[in-house]
Design a protein around this motif. Structure first.
Motif, mmCIF file in Angstrom:
data_model
loop_
_atom_site.group_PDB
_atom_site.id
_atom_site.type_symbol
_atom_site.label_atom_id
_atom_site.label_comp_id
_atom_site.label_asym_id
_atom_site.label_seq_id
_atom_site.Cartn_x
_atom_site.Cartn_y
_atom_site.Cartn_z
ATOM 1 N N HIS A 28 0.916 -1.196 0.137
ATOM 2 C CA HIS A 28 -0.056 -0.094 0.064
ATOM 3 C C HIS A 28 0.774 1.225 0.151
ATOM 4 C CE1 HIS A 28 -3.632 -2.445 1.034
ATOM 5 N NE2 HIS A 28 -2.721 -3.064 1.570
ATOM 6 N N ILE A 29 0.500 2.337 -0.845
ATOM 7 C CA ILE A 29 1.044 3.552 -0.908
ATOM 8 C C ILE A 29 1.293 4.166 0.511
ATOM 9 C CG2 ILE A 29 1.133 5.953 -1.769
ATOM 10 C CD1 ILE A 29 1.796 3.770 -3.709
ATOM 11 N N TYR A 30 2.228 4.837 1.079
ATOM 12 C CA TYR A 30 2.482 5.375 2.382
ATOM 13 C C TYR A 30 3.087 6.559 1.993
ATOM 14 C CZ TYR A 30 3.638 5.630 7.277
ATOM 15 O OH TYR A 30 3.920 6.307 8.519
ATOM 16 N N GLY A 31 2.275 7.716 2.339
ATOM 17 C CA GLY A 31 2.632 9.015 2.276
ATOM 18 C C GLY A 31 2.789 9.382 0.846
ATOM 19 N N SER A 32 3.415 10.395 0.706
ATOM 20 C CA SER A 32 3.401 11.214 -0.588
ATOM 21 C C SER A 32 4.637 10.898 -1.561
ATOM 22 C CB SER A 32 3.506 12.983 -0.359
ATOM 23 O OG SER A 32 2.196 13.339 0.035
ATOM 24 N N PRO A 33 4.765 10.929 -2.888
ATOM 25 C CA PRO A 33 5.953 10.528 -3.416
ATOM 26 C C PRO A 33 6.882 11.951 -3.290
ATOM 27 C CG PRO A 33 4.169 11.077 -4.752
ATOM 28 C CD PRO A 33 3.651 11.095 -3.483
ATOM 29 N N THR A 34 8.298 11.454 -3.604
ATOM 30 C CA THR A 34 9.305 12.332 -3.442
ATOM 31 C C THR A 34 9.848 12.392 -4.962
ATOM 32 O OG1 THR A 34 11.255 13.062 -2.127
ATOM 33 C CG2 THR A 34 11.025 10.823 -2.546
ATOM 34 N N TYR A 35 10.592 13.707 -5.223
ATOM 35 C CA TYR A 35 11.074 13.708 -6.411
ATOM 36 C C TYR A 35 12.298 14.802 -6.563
ATOM 37 C CZ TYR A 35 10.304 15.027 -11.395
ATOM 38 O OH TYR A 35 10.423 14.961 -12.795
ATOM 39 N N ALA A 36 13.503 14.368 -6.729
ATOM 40 C CA ALA A 36 14.629 15.216 -6.723
ATOM 41 C C ALA A 36 15.565 15.105 -7.822
ATOM 42 C CB ALA A 36 15.450 14.637 -5.305
ATOM 43 N N PHE A 37 16.293 16.073 -7.870
ATOM 44 C CA PHE A 37 17.406 16.077 -9.094
ATOM 45 C C PHE A 37 18.625 15.427 -8.511
ATOM 46 C CE2 PHE A 37 20.899 17.946 -11.535
ATOM 47 C CZ PHE A 37 20.705 17.440 -12.676
ATOM 48 N N ASN A 38 19.172 14.333 -9.187
ATOM 49 C CA ASN A 38 20.450 13.642 -8.773
ATOM 50 C C ASN A 38 21.436 14.303 -9.660
ATOM 51 O OD1 ASN A 38 22.588 11.950 -8.536
ATOM 52 N ND2 ASN A 38 21.530 10.066 -8.483
ATOM 53 N N SER A 39 22.269 15.034 -9.012
ATOM 54 C CA SER A 39 23.451 16.006 -9.858
ATOM 55 C C SER A 39 24.305 15.252 -10.330
ATOM 56 C CB SER A 39 23.910 17.081 -8.806
ATOM 57 O OG SER A 39 24.490 16.509 -7.816
ATOM 58 N N ALA A 40 24.702 14.093 -9.781
ATOM 59 C CA ALA A 40 25.520 12.891 -9.965
ATOM 60 C C ALA A 40 25.463 12.317 -11.427
ATOM 61 C CB ALA A 40 25.908 11.979 -8.952
ATOM 62 N N THR A 41 24.111 12.153 -11.733
ATOM 63 C CA THR A 41 23.856 11.560 -12.850
ATOM 64 C C THR A 41 22.953 12.382 -13.597
ATOM 65 O OG1 THR A 41 21.663 10.753 -11.883
ATOM 66 C CG2 THR A 41 23.493 9.149 -11.856
ATOM 67 N N GLY A 42 22.564 13.539 -13.345
ATOM 68 C CA GLY A 42 21.840 14.336 -14.308
ATOM 69 C C GLY A 42 20.468 13.877 -14.546
ATOM 70 N N VAL A 43 19.804 13.054 -13.724
ATOM 71 C CA VAL A 43 18.589 12.551 -13.919
ATOM 72 C C VAL A 43 17.672 13.048 -12.655
ATOM 73 C CG1 VAL A 43 17.182 10.161 -14.110
ATOM 74 C CG2 VAL A 43 19.594 10.660 -15.302
ATOM 75 N N MET A 44 16.450 13.418 -13.044
ATOM 76 C CA MET A 44 15.320 13.327 -11.822
ATOM 77 C C MET A 44 15.171 12.114 -11.130
ATOM 78 S SD MET A 44 14.882 16.646 -11.419
ATOM 79 C CE MET A 44 13.438 16.525 -10.432
ATOM 80 N N GLN A 45 15.045 11.966 -9.882
ATOM 81 C CA GLN A 45 14.627 10.394 -9.326
ATOM 82 C C GLN A 45 13.419 10.670 -8.358
ATOM 83 O OE1 GLN A 45 17.855 8.846 -10.695
ATOM 84 N NE2 GLN A 45 17.191 7.877 -8.886
ATOM 85 N N CYS A 46 12.734 9.433 -8.400
ATOM 86 C CA CYS A 46 11.283 9.481 -7.723
ATOM 87 C C CYS A 46 11.772 8.644 -6.683
ATOM 88 C CB CYS A 46 10.454 8.935 -8.762
ATOM 89 S SG CYS A 46 9.965 9.783 -10.318
ATOM 90 N N GLY A 47 10.976 8.783 -5.584
ATOM 91 C CA GLY A 47 10.701 7.777 -4.619
ATOM 92 C C GLY A 47 9.585 7.501 -3.916
ATOM 93 N N GLN A 48 8.617 6.628 -3.544
ATOM 94 C CA GLN A 48 7.654 6.304 -2.837
ATOM 95 C C GLN A 48 7.661 5.182 -1.860
ATOM 96 O OE1 GLN A 48 4.374 7.590 -3.445
ATOM 97 N NE2 GLN A 48 4.044 6.489 -1.635
ATOM 98 N N ALA A 49 7.298 5.429 -0.749
ATOM 99 C CA ALA A 49 7.022 4.288 0.378
ATOM 100 C C ALA A 49 5.988 3.626 0.199
ATOM 101 C CB ALA A 49 7.204 5.159 1.610
ATOM 102 N N VAL A 50 6.159 2.393 0.360
ATOM 103 C CA VAL A 50 5.041 1.227 0.611
ATOM 104 C C VAL A 50 5.005 0.541 1.766
ATOM 105 C CG1 VAL A 50 4.803 1.178 -2.084
ATOM 106 C CG2 VAL A 50 6.386 -0.339 -1.024
ATOM 107 N N VAL A 51 3.961 0.170 2.452
ATOM 108 C CA VAL A 51 3.852 -0.804 3.716
ATOM 109 C C VAL A 51 3.068 -2.101 3.186
ATOM 110 C CG1 VAL A 51 4.169 1.181 5.109
ATOM 111 C CG2 VAL A 51 2.206 0.497 4.330
ATOM 112 N N LYS A 52 3.309 -2.836 4.001
ATOM 113 C CA LYS A 52 2.533 -4.188 3.762
ATOM 114 C C LYS A 52 2.170 -5.081 5.065
ATOM 115 C CE LYS A 52 1.948 -8.199 0.866
ATOM 116 N NZ LYS A 52 2.570 -9.039 -0.265
ATOM 117 N N ASP A 53 1.225 -5.404 5.376
ATOM 118 C CA ASP A 53 0.880 -6.237 6.886
ATOM 119 C C ASP A 53 1.067 -7.628 6.263
ATOM 120 O OD1 ASP A 53 0.531 -4.378 8.642
ATOM 121 O OD2 ASP A 53 -1.405 -3.915 7.950
ATOM 122 N N VAL A 54 1.804 -8.677 6.812
ATOM 123 C CA VAL A 54 1.902 -9.994 6.829
ATOM 124 C C VAL A 54 1.895 -10.726 7.990
ATOM 125 C CG1 VAL A 54 3.658 -11.547 5.840
ATOM 126 C CG2 VAL A 54 3.581 -9.367 4.894
#
Length: 68
Positions: A28-54
């Motif tokens: 399940h999606i947890y919180g808002s996505p993140t978006y940042a510029f990676n200056s080492a690669t010159g590429v925008m990077q995304c991140g998304q936290a997810v959780v799961k109950d097992v």
């Protein structure tokens, strides 16, 4: 047990597929996505936290989260 993962990747379709695959495996999606510029690669990077109950499994540091 509650599992947590932070999915990351370049801002392209592969990242969206990674998140979609996790959601279809019961994560399940947890919180808002993140978006940042990676200056080492010159590429925008995304991140998304997810959780799961097992149920019926105890957490261990060596657990491979992507198996769930």
């Amino acid at each position: 047990m509650k599992l947590y993962r932070l999915l990351t990747g370049p801002d392209d379709a592969s990242f969206c597929h990674k998140v979609t695959a996790a959601v279809n495996k019961g994560w399940h999606i947890y919180g808002s996505p993140t978006y940042a510029f990676n200056s080492a690669t010159g590429v925008m990077q995304c991140g998304q936290a997810v959780v799961k109950d097992v149920d019926g499994v105890d957490y261990e540091p060596g657990i491979k989260l992507s198996d769930y």
